[in-house]
Write a protein that holds these residues in place. Structure first.
Motif, PDB file in Angstrom:
ATOM      1  N   THR A   1       0.705  -0.959  -0.209  1.00  0.00           N
ATOM      2  CA  THR A   1      -0.177   0.036  -0.140  1.00  0.00           C
ATOM      3  C   THR A   1       0.749   1.595   0.032  1.00  0.00           C
ATOM      4  O   THR A   1       0.693   2.446  -0.277  1.00  0.00           O
ATOM      5  CB  THR A   1      -1.284  -0.035   1.618  1.00  0.00           C
ATOM      6  OG1 THR A   1      -0.136  -0.369   2.439  1.00  0.00           O
ATOM      7  CG2 THR A   1      -2.493  -1.598   1.085  1.00  0.00           C
ATOM      8  N   ALA A   2       1.901   1.185   0.281  1.00  0.00           N
ATOM      9  CA  ALA A   2       3.112   2.122   0.340  1.00  0.00           C
ATOM     10  C   ALA A   2       3.644   2.146  -0.423  1.00  0.00           C
ATOM     11  O   ALA A   2       4.784   3.274  -1.130  1.00  0.00           O
ATOM     12  CB  ALA A   2       3.915   2.047   2.015  1.00  0.00           C
ATOM     13  N   SER A   3       3.913   1.408  -1.292  1.00  0.00           N
ATOM     14  CA  SER A   3       4.413   1.440  -2.819  1.00  0.00           C
ATOM     15  C   SER A   3       3.968   2.590  -3.139  1.00  0.00           C
ATOM     16  O   SER A   3       3.317   2.854  -3.741  1.00  0.00           O
ATOM     17  CB  SER A   3       4.251   0.262  -3.773  1.00  0.00           C
ATOM     18  OG  SER A   3       5.125   0.379  -5.032  1.00  0.00           O
ATOM     19  N   ALA A   4       5.485   3.212  -4.297  1.00  0.00           N
ATOM     20  CA  ALA A   4       4.861   4.252  -5.332  1.00  0.00           C
ATOM     21  C   ALA A   4       4.111   3.740  -6.556  1.00  0.00           C
ATOM     22  O   ALA A   4       3.854   4.660  -7.554  1.00  0.00           O
ATOM     23  CB  ALA A   4       6.308   5.029  -5.710  1.00  0.00           C
ATOM     24  N   PHE A   5       4.264   1.908  -6.730  1.00  0.00           N
ATOM     25  CA  PHE A   5       3.539   1.808  -8.166  1.00  0.00           C
ATOM     26  C   PHE A   5       2.718   0.695  -7.714  1.00  0.00           C
ATOM     27  O   PHE A   5       2.698   0.224  -7.074  1.00  0.00           O
ATOM     28  CB  PHE A   5       4.541   1.005  -9.206  1.00  0.00           C
ATOM     29  CG  PHE A   5       6.025   1.522  -8.760  1.00  0.00           C
ATOM     30  CD1 PHE A   5       6.004   3.169 -10.373  1.00  0.00           C
ATOM     31  CD2 PHE A   5       7.530   1.480  -8.942  1.00  0.00           C
ATOM     32  CE1 PHE A   5       7.203   3.528 -10.235  1.00  0.00           C
ATOM     33  CE2 PHE A   5       8.279   2.269  -8.682  1.00  0.00           C
ATOM     34  CZ  PHE A   5       8.424   3.069  -9.611  1.00  0.00           C
TER      35      PHE A   5
ATOM     36  N   ILE B   1       9.258   8.058  -3.849  1.00  0.00           N
ATOM     37  CA  ILE B   1       9.535   6.193  -4.677  1.00  0.00           C
ATOM     38  C   ILE B   1       9.760   5.219  -3.153  1.00  0.00           C
ATOM     39  O   ILE B   1       8.792   4.461  -3.315  1.00  0.00           O
ATOM     40  CB  ILE B   1      11.134   6.205  -5.851  1.00  0.00           C
ATOM     41  CG1 ILE B   1      10.749   6.907  -6.918  1.00  0.00           C
ATOM     42  CG2 ILE B   1      10.698   4.516  -5.932  1.00  0.00           C
ATOM     43  CD1 ILE B   1      11.886   6.815  -7.920  1.00  0.00           C
ATOM     44  N   THR B   2      10.633   5.897  -2.373  1.00  0.00           N
ATOM     45  CA  THR B   2      11.042   4.329  -1.277  1.00  0.00           C
ATOM     46  C   THR B   2       9.667   5.501   0.216  1.00  0.00           C
ATOM     47  O   THR B   2      10.821   4.650   1.621  1.00  0.00           O
ATOM     48  CB  THR B   2      12.636   4.589  -1.056  1.00  0.00           C
ATOM     49  OG1 THR B   2      13.129   6.053  -0.328  1.00  0.00           O
ATOM     50  CG2 THR B   2      12.768   3.840  -2.167  1.00  0.00           C
ATOM     51  N   ASN B   3       9.135   6.715   0.385  1.00  0.00           N
ATOM     52  CA  ASN B   3       8.716   6.976   1.761  1.00  0.00           C
ATOM     53  C   ASN B   3      10.349   7.045   2.273  1.00  0.00           C
ATOM     54  O   ASN B   3       9.971   7.352   3.707  1.00  0.00           O
ATOM     55  CB  ASN B   3       8.396   5.708   2.163  1.00  0.00           C
ATOM     56  CG  ASN B   3       6.968   5.413   1.704  1.00  0.00           C
ATOM     57  OD1 ASN B   3       6.126   6.616   0.522  1.00  0.00           O
ATOM     58  ND2 ASN B   3       6.461   4.665   1.387  1.00  0.00           N
TER      59      ASN B   3
ATOM     60  N   GLY C   1      10.573   3.670   5.109  1.00  0.00           N
ATOM     61  CA  GLY C   1      10.393   2.448   4.428  1.00  0.00           C
ATOM     62  C   GLY C   1       8.964   2.171   3.557  1.00  0.00           C
ATOM     63  O   GLY C   1       8.353   3.262   4.298  1.00  0.00           O
ATOM     64  N   ILE C   2       8.949   0.864   3.615  1.00  0.00           N
ATOM     65  CA  ILE C   2       7.940   0.434   2.427  1.00  0.00           C
ATOM     66  C   ILE C   2       7.529  -0.257   3.161  1.00  0.00           C
ATOM     67  O   ILE C   2       7.960  -1.532   3.196  1.00  0.00           O
ATOM     68  CB  ILE C   2       8.349   0.302   1.575  1.00  0.00           C
ATOM     69  CG1 ILE C   2       8.902   1.067   0.090  1.00  0.00           C
ATOM     70  CG2 ILE C   2       6.501  -0.205   0.784  1.00  0.00           C
ATOM     71  CD1 ILE C   2       9.401   0.321  -1.410  1.00  0.00           C
ATOM     72  N   PRO C   3       6.151   0.325   4.275  1.00  0.00           N
ATOM     73  CA  PRO C   3       5.765  -1.093   4.906  1.00  0.00           C
ATOM     74  C   PRO C   3       4.582  -2.360   4.050  1.00  0.00           C
ATOM     75  O   PRO C   3       4.118  -2.020   3.379  1.00  0.00           O
ATOM     76  CB  PRO C   3       5.345  -0.312   5.899  1.00  0.00           C
ATOM     77  CG  PRO C   3       4.720   1.266   5.233  1.00  0.00           C
ATOM     78  CD  PRO C   3       6.184   1.403   3.843  1.00  0.00           C
ATOM     79  N   ASN C   4       3.242  -3.034   5.350  1.00  0.00           N
ATOM     80  CA  ASN C   4       2.743  -4.003   4.191  1.00  0.00           C
ATOM     81  C   ASN C   4       2.922  -4.482   3.553  1.00  0.00           C
ATOM     82  O   ASN C   4       2.220  -4.195   2.598  1.00  0.00           O
ATOM     83  CB  ASN C   4       1.487  -2.828   4.465  1.00  0.00           C
ATOM     84  CG  ASN C   4       1.241  -1.751   5.741  1.00  0.00           C
ATOM     85  OD1 ASN C   4       1.184  -2.230   6.445  1.00  0.00           O
ATOM     86  ND2 ASN C   4       0.830  -0.648   5.532  1.00  0.00           N
TER      87      ASN C   4
ATOM     88  N   GLN D   1       9.836 -10.261   6.423  1.00  0.00           N
ATOM     89  CA  GLN D   1       9.973  -9.330   7.526  1.00  0.00           C
ATOM     90  C   GLN D   1       8.386  -8.008   7.415  1.00  0.00           C
ATOM     91  O   GLN D   1       8.304  -7.530   8.361  1.00  0.00           O
ATOM     92  CB  GLN D   1      10.827  -8.366   7.735  1.00  0.00           C
ATOM     93  CG  GLN D   1      11.839  -8.801   7.559  1.00  0.00           C
ATOM     94  CD  GLN D   1      13.391  -8.674   7.759  1.00  0.00           C
ATOM     95  OE1 GLN D   1      13.677  -7.387   6.982  1.00  0.00           O
ATOM     96  NE2 GLN D   1      14.616  -9.414   8.593  1.00  0.00           N
ATOM     97  N   GLY D   2       8.224  -8.485   6.156  1.00  0.00           N
ATOM     98  CA  GLY D   2       7.058  -7.096   5.501  1.00  0.00           C
ATOM     99  C   GLY D   2       7.549  -5.595   6.015  1.00  0.00           C
ATOM    100  O   GLY D   2       6.120  -5.177   5.255  1.00  0.00           O
ATOM    101  N   THR D   3       8.564  -5.378   5.508  1.00  0.00           N
ATOM    102  CA  THR D   3       8.920  -3.947   5.702  1.00  0.00           C
ATOM    103  C   THR D   3       9.412  -3.928   6.159  1.00  0.00           C
ATOM    104  O   THR D   3      11.327  -5.083   5.470  1.00  0.00           O
ATOM    105  CB  THR D   3       8.573  -3.279   6.535  1.00  0.00           C
ATOM    106  OG1 THR D   3       9.014  -1.781   6.272  1.00  0.00           O
ATOM    107  CG2 THR D   3       9.236  -3.694   7.991  1.00  0.00           C
ATOM    108  N   VAL D   4      10.601  -3.036   4.664  1.00  0.00           N
ATOM    109  CA  VAL D   4      11.966  -2.797   4.351  1.00  0.00           C
ATOM    110  C   VAL D   4      12.453  -1.464   4.737  1.00  0.00           C
ATOM    111  O   VAL D   4      11.765  -0.559   4.435  1.00  0.00           O
ATOM    112  CB  VAL D   4      11.982  -2.663   2.495  1.00  0.00           C
ATOM    113  CG1 VAL D   4      12.265  -4.216   2.795  1.00  0.00           C
ATOM    114  CG2 VAL D   4      11.652  -1.781   2.262  1.00  0.00           C
TER     115      VAL D   4
END
Length: 590
Positions: free
Chosen positions: A301-305, A367-369, A373-376, A474-477
């Motif tokens: 949901t937090a992805s830019a794409f 792009i990467t927040n 990071g990029i969760p969810n 891990q579900g997040t980076v």
């Protein structure tokens, strides 16, 4: 015809007694029995109470059966008895010491002493004095002093004889038993519930491993494994796959998954460092490239794409993007050598972390927040099999973490196959030649730049593959997950240490090194501010006494010990030359 006894053997024609025969070690005797008696007393002490209070973890207050750290002392005492009886030539136990029992007994005596006295001192320190010890603790402390008489034993080390032929079915049973025991020991170490027990486990495991090595037992098992490679590989895989089914909670399965991720990335780095001899200090960035790529294309949901690709597409894209980064970074930098190359790769690692940290929409494109990071990141779904849910297969319940463990195990098998095939290929021999002497290799017609670029690109690709699984697990980076150094693995410093301490250019070395370097800091967390101090001291001792690594190839071991007395008698199985070395002189010149 009579022989003149006044003449020398040469003059009389009588065959002279060989030096080897006259110098043969004396047989075992009273000291071996003393070691066995000390081991028996050590075992007996574990069935007595060592303290009267349950304030010390492990409940050492029970008389009648051992608990906690007493179990480790029990194992140490049992090993002392078995190896002492083997040295006495007891029928049925001689196979334990094909290379001699003396050195093995010395290490086992040290292991029993260190484990037991560590427990006794820990009780005294935590509870406030030796008065808190029950008679069982004092008996154990005294009993472990007796086996130290092993240091008085005359060395009975002998040149390993040609192993007696045993049936194929017996060899298979030996391999199955060896892997089962090894897997149980690893599972026990991972599952230790408190720090004191883990430290005692490390002490005993370290000395016991050294004892098995000095006795020649490990060399014998390695020879059998080399003879039955397919059976050995199958047994190892089955033993590893059984791990999650031995756990009642997911706590240690999570640790095992992280160890597999760390070990897989370390094996990819081993191509760059161990085979090609390139010092890469920013390798963790390729793991981050794969993880961020998977996070962006997997429907977060937090992805830019706004796309969600299936896992097979995500892992291919992650590997390709990491490959592109490896080529882009390697092409302009691999003409550098030594420290200069290390500085450039270190800079790449930091540039990656800073870049993803700034792609937050304010300091750069969204792009990467950035630091958030990029969760969810959704759980994996492969052909309808949801890795985030618990499944029951053939009556066996498989938890979500067990799903990822088994998947990561398959990824590791793939990386091991790639490494072994590449090592034995023409490119692999060129890597070794470049590592040993780039000038000589170039003179022989090897294109050094192209060969090094292939190693750099392949290593980056394997890290990218591991990164895609890590992101879903891990579900997040986060940018902080991919730094050069830190207290939590994986990072570039720990990855490099895993390769060097485990054994460069081998397969088993980095796997063992990665497991230890991830597990030890995890289990030493109770030391708090002293954690890194203890960890650093352990690394210093290891580099001092085992600079070639825990599982080195024969060439490295001979190089590090070429000035040591008896270096030509190092107990390294010959089979390791072809299986793990990747550094043979003949291959290097091929």
């Amino acid at each position: 015809m009579t022989t003149d006894l006044t003449k020398s053997p040469e003059e009389s024609g009588t065959p002279a007694v060989t030096a080897e025969k006259t110098a043969a070690p004396q047989g075992p005797g009273l000291l071996h029995w003393a070691v066995a008696a000390g081991g028996l007393a050590t075992v007996a002490s574990t069935f007595l109470a060592w303290t009267y209070t349950t304030a010390f973890p492990g409940d050492l207050t029970v008389t009648g059966y051992p608990g906690g750290l007493q179990v480790l002392t029990l194992v140490a005492g049992a090993l002392l008895i078995l190896f002492a009886l083997s040295g006495l030539g007891i029928k049925g136990l001689r196979w334990l010491t094909p290379g001699g029992s003396t050195k093995a007994l010395r290490f086992l005596a040290l292991g029993a002493f260190a484990t037991t006295w560590y427990t006794v001192l820990a009780i005294a320190v935590q509870l406030g004095g030796l008065v808190h010890l029950e008679p069982g603790g004092f008996i154990a402390a005294v009993a472990t002093l007796v086996p130290l008489t092993a240091f008085l034993l005359k060395d009975d080390s002998r040149k390993p004889a040609k192993p007696r032929e045993i049936p194929s079915w017996a060899e298979i049973l030996v391999l199955v038993a060896a892997f089962a025991i090894g897997m149980y020991a690893v599972t026990y170490g991972i599952s230790t519930e408190y720090g004191e027990l883990f430290i005692g486990y490390l002490l005993l495991a370290g000395f016991a491993a050294a004892a098995f090595n000095k006795s020649g037992l490990m060399s014998r098992v390695s020879a059998i494994a080399s003879k039955n490679k397919q059976v050995a590989a199958t047994a190892a895989f089955v033993a590893a796959a059984a791990f999650p089914f031995t756990q009642t909670t997911d706590t240690f399965t999570v640790i095992a998954v992280n160890i597999l991720i760390f070990a897989t990335v370390a094996l990819g780095l081993n191509i760059v460092v161990g085979l090609a001899g390139l010092l890469d200090l920013g390798y963790v960035a390729f793991l981050g490239v794969g993880a961020y790529t998977a996070a962006l294309v997997s429907g977060s949901t937090a992805s830019a794409f706004d796309i969600q690709l299936p896992f097979w597409a995500a892992i291919v894209i992650g590997a390709l993007v990491a490959l592109v980064f490896g080529v882009v970074i390697g092409a302009p930098t691999l003409r550098l050598h030594g420290d200069y190359l290390a500085i450039v790769t270190l800079g790449f690692g930091e540039i990656f972390r800073i870049t993803v940290n700034n792609m937050d929409g304010d300091n750069g494109p969204q792009i990467t927040n950035g630091p958030n990071g990029i969760p969810n990141i959704p759980a994996l779904d492969i052909f309808g099999y949801d890795f985030g849910a618990t499944h029951t297969v053939l009556g066996v319940e498989i938890s979500s973490y067990a799903n990822y463990y088994l998947l990561m195990l398959l990824v590791m098998v793939f990386v091991v196959l790639v490494f072994s095939r590449a090592q034995d290929s023409r490119i692999g021999r060129a890597w070794v030649a470049i590592r040993e002497d780039e000038t000589a290799a170039t003179a022989m017609g090897i294109n050094g730049f192209r060969v090094k670029l292939i190693a750099f690109a392949l290593g980056a690709t394997l890290a990218g593959v591991a990164g895609t699984v890590q992101a879903h697990f891990q579900g997040t980076v986060l940018p902080e997950m991919y730094v050069f150094a830190g207290p939590v693995a994986p990072n570039s410093a720990f990855l490099l240490a895993a390769v060097i301490l485990g054994g460069m250019g081998t397969i088993r070395g980095p796997l063992l090194g990665a497991a230890l370097l991830f597990l030890i800091p995890e289990k030493l967390a109770f030391l708090k501010d002293y954690q890194l101090l203890a960890f650093g001291l352990a690394l210093i001792l290891l580099m001092r006494f085992r600079p070639e690594g825990l599982i080195p190839n024969r060439r490295a071991q001979l190089e590090y010990h070429e000035h040591d007395e008896g270096a030509d008698k190092l107990d390294v199985p010959e089979q390791r030359l072809s299986a793990d070395s990747g550094a043979g002189t003949a291959k290097a010149g091929a």
